[in-house]
Design a protein around this motif. Structure first.
Motif, PDB file in Angstrom:
ATOM      1  N   LEU A 227       0.768  -1.599   0.316  1.00  9.81           N
ATOM      2  CA  LEU A 227       0.142   0.142   0.082  1.00  9.81           C
ATOM      3  C   LEU A 227       0.530   1.380   0.343  1.00  9.81           C
ATOM      4  O   LEU A 227       0.587   2.420  -0.236  1.00  9.81           O
ATOM      5  CB  LEU A 227      -0.781  -0.221   1.459  1.00  9.81           C
ATOM      6  N   GLY A 228       2.037   0.919  -0.034  1.00 11.02           N
ATOM      7  CA  GLY A 228       2.998   1.992   0.193  1.00 11.02           C
ATOM      8  C   GLY A 228       2.698   2.875  -0.980  1.00 11.02           C
ATOM      9  O   GLY A 228       3.087   3.916  -0.857  1.00 11.02           O
ATOM     10  N   GLY A 229       2.660   2.350  -2.147  1.00 10.67           N
ATOM     11  CA  GLY A 229       2.128   3.160  -3.352  1.00 10.67           C
ATOM     12  C   GLY A 229       3.913   2.959  -4.200  1.00 10.67           C
ATOM     13  O   GLY A 229       4.800   2.699  -3.863  1.00 10.67           O
ATOM     14  N   SER A 230       4.287   3.453  -5.163  1.00  4.21           N
ATOM     15  CA  SER A 230       5.194   4.048  -6.393  1.00  4.21           C
ATOM     16  C   SER A 230       5.568   5.228  -6.425  1.00  4.21           C
ATOM     17  O   SER A 230       4.326   6.033  -7.222  1.00  4.21           O
ATOM     18  CB  SER A 230       4.580   3.484  -7.130  1.00  4.21           C
TER      19      SER A 230
ATOM     20  N   TYR B 140       6.131   6.130  -8.948  1.00  3.96           N
ATOM     21  CA  TYR B 140       5.670   6.190 -10.540  1.00  3.96           C
ATOM     22  C   TYR B 140       4.476   7.255 -10.783  1.00  3.96           C
ATOM     23  O   TYR B 140       4.060   7.517 -11.671  1.00  3.96           O
ATOM     24  CB  TYR B 140       6.089   5.205 -10.678  1.00  3.96           C
ATOM     25  N   ASN B 141       3.534   6.453 -10.086  1.00  4.12           N
ATOM     26  CA  ASN B 141       2.078   6.423 -10.071  1.00  4.12           C
ATOM     27  C   ASN B 141       1.780   8.083  -9.951  1.00  4.12           C
ATOM     28  O   ASN B 141       0.847   8.443 -10.785  1.00  4.12           O
ATOM     29  CB  ASN B 141       1.119   5.288  -9.241  1.00  4.12           C
ATOM     30  N   ILE B 142       2.797   8.416  -8.479  1.00  4.79           N
ATOM     31  CA  ILE B 142       2.279  10.109  -8.507  1.00  4.79           C
ATOM     32  C   ILE B 142       2.894  10.903  -8.966  1.00  4.79           C
ATOM     33  O   ILE B 142       2.589  12.662  -9.478  1.00  4.79           O
ATOM     34  CB  ILE B 142       3.530   9.818  -6.819  1.00  4.79           C
TER      35      ILE B 142
ATOM     36  N   ILE C 243      -3.272   3.320 -13.627  1.00  2.16           N
ATOM     37  CA  ILE C 243      -2.457   3.933 -12.656  1.00  2.16           C
ATOM     38  C   ILE C 243      -2.814   2.599 -12.114  1.00  2.16           C
ATOM     39  O   ILE C 243      -2.769   1.558 -11.046  1.00  2.16           O
ATOM     40  CB  ILE C 243      -2.887   5.100 -11.277  1.00  2.16           C
ATOM     41  N   PHE C 244      -4.621   2.885 -11.779  1.00  2.00           N
ATOM     42  CA  PHE C 244      -5.329   1.260 -10.821  1.00  2.00           C
ATOM     43  C   PHE C 244      -4.464   0.025 -11.824  1.00  2.00           C
ATOM     44  O   PHE C 244      -4.183  -1.372 -10.747  1.00  2.00           O
ATOM     45  CB  PHE C 244      -6.724   1.013 -10.852  1.00  2.00           C
TER      46      PHE C 244
ATOM     47  N   THR D  85      -1.042  -0.468 -10.925  1.00  2.00           N
ATOM     48  CA  THR D  85      -0.732  -0.725  -9.817  1.00  2.00           C
ATOM     49  C   THR D  85      -1.265  -2.632  -9.590  1.00  2.00           C
ATOM     50  O   THR D  85      -0.689  -3.532  -8.651  1.00  2.00           O
ATOM     51  CB  THR D  85      -1.340  -0.250  -8.510  1.00  2.00           C
TER      52      THR D  85
END
Length: 143
Positions: free
Chosen positions: A13-16, A18-20, A64-65, A68
């Motif tokens: 869940l920390g995310g990326s 790249y997506n941001i 992005i979804f 991920t």
């Protein structure tokens, strides 16, 4: 924290970054005139975000979804490090265990599992295709 599915979910869940970065650059392409006209009409920041920016960013949010979700399906390094017990294995780690033993030769089952694991992503991509296609042509026609 080792061999705990909750810790693995927390890491994922920390995310990326790249997506941001992708979403930030997409928001940079939204014309500032839309925001300014909403301010003139009396919309506050929350209304501008919900009614203008969010609908315009739906194609990028879908992309992005999908990125991920595909990353979570194919992720092996963290799952192999954090998760140790077979009942908690992710798809990638479990499929690797099918072919990694000393005498493991279940290549037919591995190929079938790989094909079946790609099926949910394929169906989801097909269902979300209209959002992706609309994002590709957004702003291409003036008027």
């Amino acid at each position: 924290m080792i061999d705990n599915i909750a810790s693995y979910i927390l890491v994922m869940l920390g995310g990326s970054a790249y997506n941001i970065w992708l979403l930030k650059n997409y928001f940079d392409t939204v014309p500032k005139e839309l925001d300014e006209s909403a301010i003139i009409d009396g919309a506050n920041a929350w209304q501008r975000f919900i009614k203008i920016l969010l609908p315009l960013s739906m194609p990028m949010l879908v992309v992005i979804f999908l990125f991920t979700l595909m990353g979570a399906f194919g992720e092996y390094v963290l799952a192999g490090t954090i998760i140790q017990s077979p009942q908690n294995y992710t798809l990638g780690v479990g499929m690797y265990q099918m072919i990694s033993g000393k005498f493991a030769q279940s290549w037919g089952e591995f190929a079938a599992a790989a094909l079946l694991s790609a099926l949910p992503l394929t169906i989801l991509f097909g269902l979300l295709q209209k959002y992706i296609a609309s994002g590709l042509v957004a702003g291409s026609v003036k008027g």
